[in-house]
Write an enzyme that holds these catalytic residues in place. Structure first.
Site, PDB file in Angstrom:
ATOM      1  N   ASP A 124       0.820  -1.021   0.000  1.00 54.20           N
ATOM      2  CA  ASP A 124      -0.047   0.062  -0.051  1.00 54.20           C
ATOM      3  C   ASP A 124       0.963   1.207  -0.019  1.00 54.20           C
ATOM      4  OD1 ASP A 124      -2.206  -1.633   0.112  1.00 54.20           O
ATOM      5  OD2 ASP A 124      -2.826  -0.934   2.165  1.00 54.20           O
ATOM      6  N   HIS A 137       4.858  -7.389   0.075  1.00 57.96           N
ATOM      7  CA  HIS A 137       4.684  -8.634  -0.553  1.00 57.96           C
ATOM      8  C   HIS A 137       5.125  -8.827  -1.851  1.00 57.96           C
ATOM      9  CE1 HIS A 137       1.249  -9.555   2.411  1.00 57.96           C
ATOM     10  NE2 HIS A 137       1.434  -8.121   2.846  1.00 57.96           N
ATOM     11  N   SER A 153       8.778   3.586   4.836  1.00 58.86           N
ATOM     12  CA  SER A 153       9.967   3.884   3.922  1.00 58.86           C
ATOM     13  C   SER A 153       9.630   3.992   2.414  1.00 58.86           C
ATOM     14  CB  SER A 153      11.211   3.278   4.091  1.00 58.86           C
ATOM     15  OG  SER A 153      12.284   3.783   3.569  1.00 58.86           O
TER      16      SER A 153
END
Length: 289
Positions: free
Chosen positions: A89, A146, A252
């Site tokens: 995200d 992921h 980050s």
């Protein structure tokens, strides 16, 4: 004001500050921890209805909250064979071709893919003529990373460096930002050629973790560390599309590098500043060679 903010980053003891924040974030301080989490949720308008544990008091430390899991199925993975998915995200910072070993950072700024990869010459050659994508994770975002496609881990490199902020303002003003900051480079072998997942540290990012090695940063000293992994046999580490591969403690940026001709086109709506949601279509892949 922007110049002042950037100048302060050069002056601040960024590593010391990050270590201090890391200790505070790991502390299990009961009601103080819960109060800090509640403030953070309100300040950044975080949607806790998506979290597997939606109540702030369920988290023993701020790190537990920041690396929170999502409810099962809340981010469905696009399983189409030739679709690469968003790994996180966040928001796309930049994306495009790797030209003569150069990666676009922001207007007027490029940096070297060789430097990004820790001066690993053979690794950089594998991505020449390919594509890159840089995704920024804001404090409000889900901070687990992921796999965009299925891959088998072949190499990991820890590269020491600075800890500048990686927000859009800093990206516009600090030359070579992502190749200057501390980072972990994971290279996977896929049906579409090599894939590099570069996890870039930042100010107050206490550590970077991977699912196969745990906490990677910061180790003792200032040297580059490299680990190589078997790609066949019982000890091979293979992760499916959508599997968690790592996480940031306090957020980050992820830079992805793709081999030449791996990507046909980026998916509709994938462009600079576009919001990303893990598991949604990121790029259309060419057929495996």
């Amino acid at each position: 004001m922007d110049k002042v903010k950037i100048a302060l980053q050069y002056m601040l003891p960024k590593h010391l500050l990050s270590r201090l924040v890391g200790k505070l974030a790991a502390a299990e301080a009961g009601t103080l921890t819960t109060a800090a989490i509640k403030w953070f949720i309100k300040q950044y308008k975080i949607d806790m209805s998506e979290a597997a544990q939606s109540e702030p008091q369920a988290y023993k430390s701020f790190n537990d909250f920041f690396t929170r899991a999502l409810k099962p199925g809340i981010r469905p993975i696009n399983q189409h064979t030739n679709i690469m998915v968003h790994p996180v995200d966040g928001a796309v910072s930049q994306l495009g071709p790797i030209k003569e070993g150069r990666i676009f950072q922001a207007k007027g700024h490029h940096y070297s893919s060789l430097t990004l990869l820790g001066d690993q010459v053979q690794d950089a050659k594998r991505f020449e003529g390919g594509d890159f994508a840089t995704i920024y994770l804001a404090p409000k975002d889900y901070h687990r990373i992921h796999m965009p496609i299925k891959g088998t881990l072949s190499k990991m490199t820890y590269v020491p460096g600075e800890l500048f902020s990686v927000n859009p303002l800093t990206a516009r003003h600090v030359p070579g930002l992502f190749a200057r900051n501390e980072r972990v480079v994971a290279i996977f072998e896929t049906e579409h050629g090599p894939l590099a997942m570069v996890l870039v540290g930042a100010t107050i990012v206490a550590s970077i973790e991977t699912v196969w090695a745990g906490t990677i940063t910061p180790p003792t000293g200032k040297q580059v560390f490299t680990w190589e992994y078997p790609t066949v046999g019982p000890d091979a580490i293979t992760l499916d599309k959508g599997d968690e591969m790592g996480r940031f403690k306090l957020g980050s940026t992820v830079v992805m590098l793709f081999a030449k001709d791996a990507i046909d086109t980026f998916a509709e709506g994938v462009e600079a500043e576009a919001v990303t949601r893990m598991g949604q279509a990121f790029a259309n892949l060419n057929n495996p060679k």
